[in-house]
Write an enzyme that holds these catalytic residues in place. Structure first.
Site, PDB file in Angstrom:
ATOM      1  N   HIS A  73       5.365   5.322   0.806  1.00 48.46           N
ATOM      2  CA  HIS A  73       4.830   4.020   1.242  1.00 48.46           C
ATOM      3  C   HIS A  73       4.419   3.812   2.568  1.00 48.46           C
ATOM      4  O   HIS A  73       4.882   4.542   3.407  1.00 48.46           O
ATOM      5  CB  HIS A  73       6.088   2.922   0.976  1.00 48.46           C
ATOM      6  CG  HIS A  73       5.612   1.542   1.056  1.00 48.46           C
ATOM      7  ND1 HIS A  73       5.485   0.658   2.097  1.00 48.46           N
ATOM      8  CD2 HIS A  73       5.423   0.707  -0.133  1.00 48.46           C
ATOM      9  CE1 HIS A  73       5.205  -0.451   1.490  1.00 48.46           C
ATOM     10  NE2 HIS A  73       5.194  -0.504   0.156  1.00 48.46           N
ATOM     11  N   HIS A  74       3.241   2.907   2.511  1.00 52.93           N
ATOM     12  CA  HIS A  74       2.409   3.064   4.005  1.00 52.93           C
ATOM     13  C   HIS A  74       3.347   2.218   5.099  1.00 52.93           C
ATOM     14  O   HIS A  74       3.071   2.564   6.278  1.00 52.93           O
ATOM     15  CB  HIS A  74       1.277   2.029   3.631  1.00 52.93           C
ATOM     16  CG  HIS A  74       0.240   2.597   4.700  1.00 52.93           C
ATOM     17  ND1 HIS A  74       0.129   2.969   5.851  1.00 52.93           N
ATOM     18  CD2 HIS A  74      -1.244   2.644   4.402  1.00 52.93           C
ATOM     19  CE1 HIS A  74      -1.130   3.229   6.517  1.00 52.93           C
ATOM     20  NE2 HIS A  74      -1.895   3.164   5.285  1.00 52.93           N
ATOM     21  N   SER A  75       4.287   1.580   4.876  1.00 51.24           N
ATOM     22  CA  SER A  75       5.414   1.217   5.646  1.00 51.24           C
ATOM     23  C   SER A  75       5.952   2.037   6.654  1.00 51.24           C
ATOM     24  O   SER A  75       6.248   1.895   7.757  1.00 51.24           O
ATOM     25  CB  SER A  75       6.359   0.495   5.035  1.00 51.24           C
ATOM     26  OG  SER A  75       7.089   0.957   4.277  1.00 51.24           O
ATOM     27  N   ALA A 104       0.787  -1.308   0.150  1.00 50.15           N
ATOM     28  CA  ALA A 104      -0.005   0.011   0.077  1.00 50.15           C
ATOM     29  C   ALA A 104       0.743   1.279  -0.060  1.00 50.15           C
ATOM     30  O   ALA A 104       1.963   1.277   0.544  1.00 50.15           O
ATOM     31  CB  ALA A 104      -0.913  -0.001   1.229  1.00 50.15           C
ATOM     32  N   ASN A 144       3.142   3.441  12.129  1.00 51.00           N
ATOM     33  CA  ASN A 144       1.620   2.791  12.099  1.00 51.00           C
ATOM     34  C   ASN A 144       1.159   2.448  13.206  1.00 51.00           C
ATOM     35  O   ASN A 144       1.390   1.319  13.811  1.00 51.00           O
ATOM     36  CB  ASN A 144       1.752   1.383  11.024  1.00 51.00           C
ATOM     37  CG  ASN A 144       2.109   2.039   9.807  1.00 51.00           C
ATOM     38  OD1 ASN A 144       0.975   2.440   8.791  1.00 51.00           O
ATOM     39  ND2 ASN A 144       3.087   1.852   9.173  1.00 51.00           N
TER      40      ASN A 144
END
Length: 501
Positions: free
Chosen positions: A153-155, A38, A352
């Site tokens: 990037h979602h990371s 994602a 996150n």
């Protein structure tokens, strides 16, 4: 005009050495799996054309100082191929994309920006550099003189982290020396009017309700992962997160949302969920009508905007439709300042730090449109009196850390994702460019529909990320959600619960 001062990340040399080679968190690793690779994409509309020189100078002084945004994500062979953060030198030009735009041959600038972003969702950022970039589109649209797309990037972090980052680099448009007002929503606890035994009973009851709601929520999550899928509807995706996306957004009045909230004694989130349920019900009713080659009366051209009509229902009965409702798990549910998030020992964590709850959506045509908000209020209060999101987050971490599970069933078993992020409370200037709107979204998730809502001053932006093969007409869905707010507001006015404005 001077640029922003460099941000200062307070870390001792020993801490920096310790962080060098730090492994990615279990949640961050999820976003590198093939089914959920994602990216967060933030559309920023500005009231002036972008001055690239000023923009790049400010990026160098601020964003490049951030530890995560200046690190590679590399495989650590000593840890069985586990990914880790490694500090690197950044060539800013590798992260700045300025496409050549032929303005004379563009009939619809809004469609051009939309198509550009859609094509962007077909690509990924190379792991040979920090996984973020800026795309500069100096083209006038209906809402802005220029558009900048920030992709990351979602990371690297969640929506709250990245919104905090962007706001930290902004200033009030009315005072370029002052930071914007950062919205924060503290958890509220009701004061007990009674004392002694009565107070004990009230606390015991709230504890029992919390335990029961948490237990039911976790049972539903486990059942969903194992076997309990949503009803197959025209908007339920195949669970493939690699398909290209179409991004569309619509602006509604935050004052109208607050008026409904105050009149019905609920929250902004409940109102947004309510109008989304209403809009999805009308949209799906039209889709089912088309499958039967029937014209839905709700879509007739002679119908006045915001006027309620009794459409015939073509919806199947007892549709099970749920959203993976993203929940911020930080101490404050609003935006935290970047300095606070990066400070040693702080409770405001970068990264996150989000969980999710299974949020049932009521899909049916209601005689009274206010029932959509009432339903959302009941479910919302039940989910708030629960630890479902926290245990879902901890469960994911446990499974990844000790069992190395690669794929989770929950996101693809549900129909959509829903996320709400509070934005700035006054107009802001980002890198000396006054902002007209901000619209965060995401691609790479397995659901065919992701709905983001974000506030900005007196506006609420609804952002859809859709699989165009499943939802070929996302603008129509935006229309239905927008019109649902008008129907609900008009219903309150007609009942004398809200003054006409």
């Amino acid at each position: 005009m001077q640029g922003l001062k460099p941000i200062r990340v307070r870390k001792e040399e020993e801490e920096e050495k310790k962080e060098e080679g730090e492994p990615l968190s279990p949640v961050a690793r999820i976003f590198h799996e093939s089914h959920s690779n994602a990216y967060i994409t933030v559309f920023m509309g500005f009231k002036t054309p972008v001055n690239l020189t000023i923009f790049k100078a400010n990026i160098t002084k601020t964003l490049l100082k951030h530890p995560r945004l200046s690190s590679l994500q590399v495989m650590d062979e000593k840890r069985g191929g586990e990914m880790k953060w490694v500090k690197t030198e950044i060539n800013l030009d590798d992260h700045i994309i300025v496409p050549v735009i032929d303005h004379q041959n563009i009939d619809c600038p809004d469609k051009f920006v939309e198509d550009y972003a859609s094509n962007l969702s077909k690509t990924q950022i190379s792991k040979s550099k920090p996984m973020w970039d800026f795309h500069f589109l100096n083209i006038k649209t209906s809402e802005a003189e220029s558009t900048v797309i920030f992709r990351v990037h979602h990371s690297i972090g969640d929506g709250i982290s990245l919104m905090s980052l962007l706001i930290s680099f902004s200033r009030k448009a009315s005072d370029l020396e002052s930071l914007p007002t950062i919205p924060t929503v503290k958890k509220r606890y009701e004061k007990n009017s009674g004392g002694g035994f009565r107070q004990f009973l009230e606390r015991l009851w709230r504890f029992l309700v919390l335990c029961w709601n948490t237990f039911v929520g976790l049972v539903m999550i486990i059942a969903t992962v194992l076997f309990l899928e949503d009803t197959e509807t025209p908007i339920k995706g195949s669970g493939d997160g690699s398909v290209p996306r179409r991004f569309v957004h619509r602006t509604i009045s935050l004052d109208d949302v607050k008026s409904v909230k105050n009149a019905m004694g609920t929250t902004v989130n409940d109102v947004m969920v309510g109008i989304t349920q209403a809009g999805l019900s009308q949209y799906l009713n039209r889709r089912y009508a088309k499958l039967l080659n029937v014209k839905d009366t709700y879509a007739e051209e002679d119908k006045k905007e915001g006027e309620a009509t009794k459409s015939k229902s073509y919806l199947p009965k007892n549709i099970r439709m749920r959203a993976s409702f993203i929940v911020n798990l930080r101490k404050d549910s609003g935006i935290q300042a970047l300095d606070e998030m990066m400070r040693k020992g702080t409770k405001a964590k970068w990264g996150n730090k989000v969980g999710y709850v299974l949020y049932p959506f009521t899909i049916k045509l209601r005689d009274d449109p206010l029932d959509y908000v009432r339903d959302a209020k009941v479910v919302g209060e039940r989910k708030k009196a629960s630890l479902e999101a926290l245990y879902a987050y901890l469960g994911n971490r446990f499974l990844l850390r000790f069992f190395g599970i690669k794929k989770f069933g929950l996101p693809s078993q549900t129909t959509l994702c829903f996320s709400s992020v509070p934005g700035p409370q006054e107009e802001i200037s980002f890198y000396e460019h006054p902002m007209s709107y901000i619209a965060p979204t995401c691609y790479g998730q397995p659901n065919a529909l992701l709905i983001h809502v974000v506030s900005y001053v007196n506006k609420m932006k609804i952002v859809l990320s859709v699989d165009e093969n499943i939802i070929p007409d996302p603008h129509q869905l935006c229309d239905d959600i927008q019109n649902s707010l008008k129907l609900i507001k008009n219903s309150l006015i007609a009942k004398g619960l809200l003054a006409d404005s």
